[in-house]
Design an enzyme around this catalytic site. Structure first.
Site: not given
Ligand code: PEP
Ligand code: MG
Length: 833
Positions: A471, A568, A604, A693, A716-717, A727, A765
């Protein structure tokens, strides 16, 4: 005539109402006994409330006593607690019966209407399953004989005894082989416990390879976890009750389907013998050295989290006549601690809420509470000592199980400490309140510890225990806090020691010298951004924040974000098994919109799949989820979910002052973009775009841009797919580096496409936007807005304000011409000056 009253205790008011109506039909109008529902919590929620039950009992009693029926296990606990609240004389004529809720209620109403005495009504209710069992060919005598005594909570919901073979009285039995790689750890255990609660059946689980071990109650997540059932282990599921067959089948399917988690290969999922079984999962070992699990390099003074709970004395004994009272104290403490956790859970969202709710379940778990009660009644241990000893045994079993189950031992210790504090009347243990920035050092952190962590004051986390899936790691990443886990020397750190913590490399330096301190980069004490986002020569670049859920809004506003460049939406619903209703969606979206009156919020649509599965939308058995049905592609199978989301966004936008833009994730073709735009416009949304992406969308950016109002680059993608490097894979991080010239060249093409299509707005983003120098390069490549974690805005805004647009362009050209990321960064830096 005798007139016994009846109280139906249920977690659900509609359920109790319907059961009462049904029971009412069994007797002639005006002849029935006094029957009351005590259902739901006092504030109208789902659950049970001892005070509500106590009132109902008092009202139902006319002097001849009251029979109390309960629906689920924890209702028994509340009913018994209610007895503490009422007049002892009345309590003496109350029977809390181990009866099936509906059949028992009907039987009790009929008997009470006939004038039967209290114990007769109670007996009738308790034996109410007998006709059904006989009709179905079961052994009703055995089933009834094995029914627990009224009021025996541990017996009613705790683990049954005996070997792993099917109990002679079981109405249904089946085997299932554990298939998910992590085994029956806490989450699957909670899923099973949650599922069996909805059946009228007592379900047990046992390992088939350990016939000497007693089965455990499937309603007890702790009990299930103690089975330590790794992949390949065959589990025997047995049940009694009217819905035994359905319950067994449901649990069998859950186990065989692997709970939506990663499965071992098909070949290894079917062994029936130990010899053929795969070795237990070893992918989450206790780390052998410090591991950086959440990026950032910071310096700050240590605050050491001490667990202050003293070990209770083993010598004291509770006299016989005080043991009932001691048991009541434990039940009260268990309810109080469960409520404390639930309160904390309700203050947060997403994964943090899920893990805290799971810990709340532990605090009321029948295995734990039943074990404590057995030690008090049987050995006369004090409540605190009984909690201590029961928890110690369970913690040992968790640790012996290894893997993900072992990581949950920390939660169990937190539950123990809170129970003991509650029994002693002490403050719950936890993170000390501080106003000055600090680095939190602990042996390990339970989710409840971290709820109150304010990322504005807590700079980083260092723990002795924990792995990448613990966690601490999950929550640190969610809060954006640098974190190092598995730091063996954590105990040698003292309060106030200055620390340098690097959440990338796992480095921890105690009392770093000036030179080391100067290497800290993850500064969070910068003032909020004052905007506007622009280069030195006034070229405007809107600097927004990425938000994942309504709770991120305050942080984004506080850090000076100029709106939201990426909302998101899937983060609002990660823990949902079913699609959120239109109203729920509208409420979640509006909360974000309301934070940014007059500013842009780019929403999104659900980016479900791959690393963000949403049970109601995604397929969990795809061989290659990152290349599968994720993002906009989920609309191929469930266009209605996309349409409902667009309708919800439009509705939320109507009532807000935010400028709402909407975009789709994971778009690969202009045709997909066209279809999305049509759907969004049909829903009434005016500014519609897509994320770029995939290299496919990047290379056809001109065609894509002709369909849309704007694009936003998910770097990122885009890096992942351009470089064919997962990733999430730490050892491929060099390939997924956003400074890779291949990625920059695709971004360059997108910048050109923007110019060619008359200035289509291009946002970024992905994480790339949060790197101040890369942000300048992106602007040089033609990017018009940047969106990032709120804490990065000040640094990015500051760097941009230092350079002219021409310098950005020169830096972009230099980076594009570089051979590798290091060269690209160095060249850009030199060009920016
Ligand atoms: C991205 O891919 O860069 C992006 C912003 O989307 P996510 O990280 O949510 O996949
Ligand atoms: Mg993405």
């Amino acid at each position: 005539m005798t007139s016994v009253g009846i109280v139906a205790v249920s977690h659900s008011a509609p359920l109790a109402k319907a059961a009462l109506a049904l029971a009412g039909e069994m007797v002639r109008e005006g002849t029935g006994p006094r029957v009351l529902a005590a259902a739901g919590t006092a504030d109208g929620g789902t659950g049970t409330d001892a005070a509500v039950i106590a009132d109902a009992i008092a009202e139902a009693d006319s002097g001849d006593g009251v029979v109390v029926l309960t629906d689920l296990g924890s209702a028994i606990m509340s009913a018994e607690l209610a007895l503490e609240f009422i007049d002892p004389e009345l309590a003496a004529r109350v029977r809390v019966v181990p009866a099936p809720f509906v059949e028992g209620l009907l039987a009790a109403v009929v008997r009470a209407a006939g004038g039967a005495a209290l114990d007769e009504v109670a007996r009738e209710a308790s034996g109410a399953l007998r006709p059904k069992i006989e009709q179905l060919g079961g052994d009703a005598a055995a089933a009834t004989a094995s029914a627990p005594a009224a009021g025996d909570v541990a017996g009613a919901t705790g683990p049954s005894t005996g070997g792993a073979g099917p109990a002679p009285s079981a109405d249904a039995v089946a085997s299932a082989t554990v298939r998910n790689v992590a085994g029956l750890h806490a989450r699957p255990a909670a899923v099973i416990a949650g599922a069996v609660a909805s059946f009228d059946a007592e379900v047990t689980l046992a390992r088939e390879d350990s016939p000497q071990r007693a089965p455990v109650s499937a309603a007890s997540p702790i009990g299930i976890a103690t089975l330590a059932a790794a992949p390949g282990v065959s589990v025997l599921i047995a049940a009694t009750g009217t819905q035994a067959t359905e319950a067994v089948e449901h649990v069998r399917a859950l186990i065989e389907e692997g709970f939506g988690e990663e499965l071992v290969g098909e070949a290894s999922a079917t062994p029936t013998s130990d010899a053929a079984a795969p070795a237990p999962r070893t992918t989450d070992p206790t780390p052998t050295g410090p591991i950086g699990v959440s990026a950032g390099r910071v310096v700050g003074p240590a605050v050491v989290l001490r667990r202050t709970v003293r070990e209770p004395s083993a010598d004291e004994r509770v006299p016989d006549d005080a043991r009932d009272g001691a048991v009541s104290l434990v039940r009260e403490a268990s309810i109080r601690v469960t409520e404390q956790y639930r309160e904390r859970a309700s203050a947060v969202e997403g994964q943090r809420r899920t893990v805290i709710e799971a810990t709340a379940d532990m605090a009321g778990d029948a295995t734990l509470v039943g074990g404590v009660e057995a030690l008090i009644r049987g050995e006369g241990l004090t409540p605190t000592r009984a909690v201590w000893q029961t928890a110690a045994e369970l913690v040992e079993q968790y640790r012996a199980a290894g893997g993900l189950i072992a990581e949950r031992a920390t939660d169990l210790i937190d539950v123990r400490n809170r129970l003991i504090a509650a029994l002693r009347g002490d403050e719950p243990p936890g993170v000390p309140a501080r106003r000055e920035p600090f680095i939190l050092v602990a042996d390990d952190l339970a989710p409840a510890d971290t709820v109150t962590l304010d990322p504005a004051v807590c700079l980083a986390l260092v723990t002795e225990q924990g792995g990448p899936t613990s966690h601490t790691a999950i929550i640190a990443r969610e809060l954006g806090l640098p974190a190092v886990v598995g730091y063996a020397d954590a105990r040698s750190i003292r309060d106030g020691d200055l620390l340098l913590v690097d959440g990338d490399s796992g480095e921890v330096v105690v009392r770093p010298d000036q030179a080391a301190q100067a290497t800290a980069t993850g500064v969070i004490t910068l003032p909020p951004f004052e905007g506007p986002g622009q280069t030195r020569n006034g070229h405007r670049v809107l600097l927004g924040a990425n938000v994942g859920a309504p709770r991120d809004v305050a942080r984004a506003v506080e850090r000076g974000a100029e709106g939201v460049g990426l909302f998101r939406t899937e983060f609002c619903f990660l823990d949902r098994e079913t699609e959120p209703s239109l109203d729920e969606q509208v409420a979640a979206y509006r909360e974000v919109f309301d934070g940014f009156p007059g500013q842009r919020v780019v929403v999104r649509t659900l980016d479900a799949g791959s690393d963000k599965p949403l049970p109601f939308l995604t397929n969990d058995d795809e061989p290659n989820p990152a290349l599968g049905v994720r993002g906009l592609r989920t609309a191929r199978r469930h266009p209605e979910v996309l349409d409902r989301q667009l309708a919800a966004i439009a509705r939320a936008a109507e009532g807000s002052r935010a400028e709402v833009w909407v975009m789709a994730p994971m778009v690969a073709t202009a045709e997909e973009a066209r279809d999305f735009v049509a759907r969004a416009r049909a829903a009434g949304l005016t500014t519609v775009g897509v994320m770029i992406e995939t290299p496919a969308a990047g290379l056809t950016a001109v065609e894509v841009m002709r369909e849309v109002d704007f694009v936003s680059l998910g770097t990122n993608d885009l890096a992942q797919y351009t470089m064919a490097a997962d990733r999430q894979a730490g050892d491929l991080a060099d390939l997924a580096n956003p400074w890779q010239p291949a990625l920059l060249r695709i971004i360059g093409l997108i910048g050109e496409a923007s110019r060619e299509t008359g200035g289509t707005p291009v946002g970024v983003c992905g994480e790339a936007a949060a790197d101040p120098e890369l942000a300048c390069v992106l602007v040089g490549l033609g990017v018009t807005s940047l969106s990032m974690a709120a804490r990065a805005i000040t640094r990015v805004g500051g760097r941009l304000a230092d350079v002219d647009l021409d310098a950005c362009r020169r830096a972009a050209d230099a980076a594009l011409a570089a051979a590798d990321p290091t060269e690209a960064k160095a060249a850009a830096r030199a060009a920016l000056g």
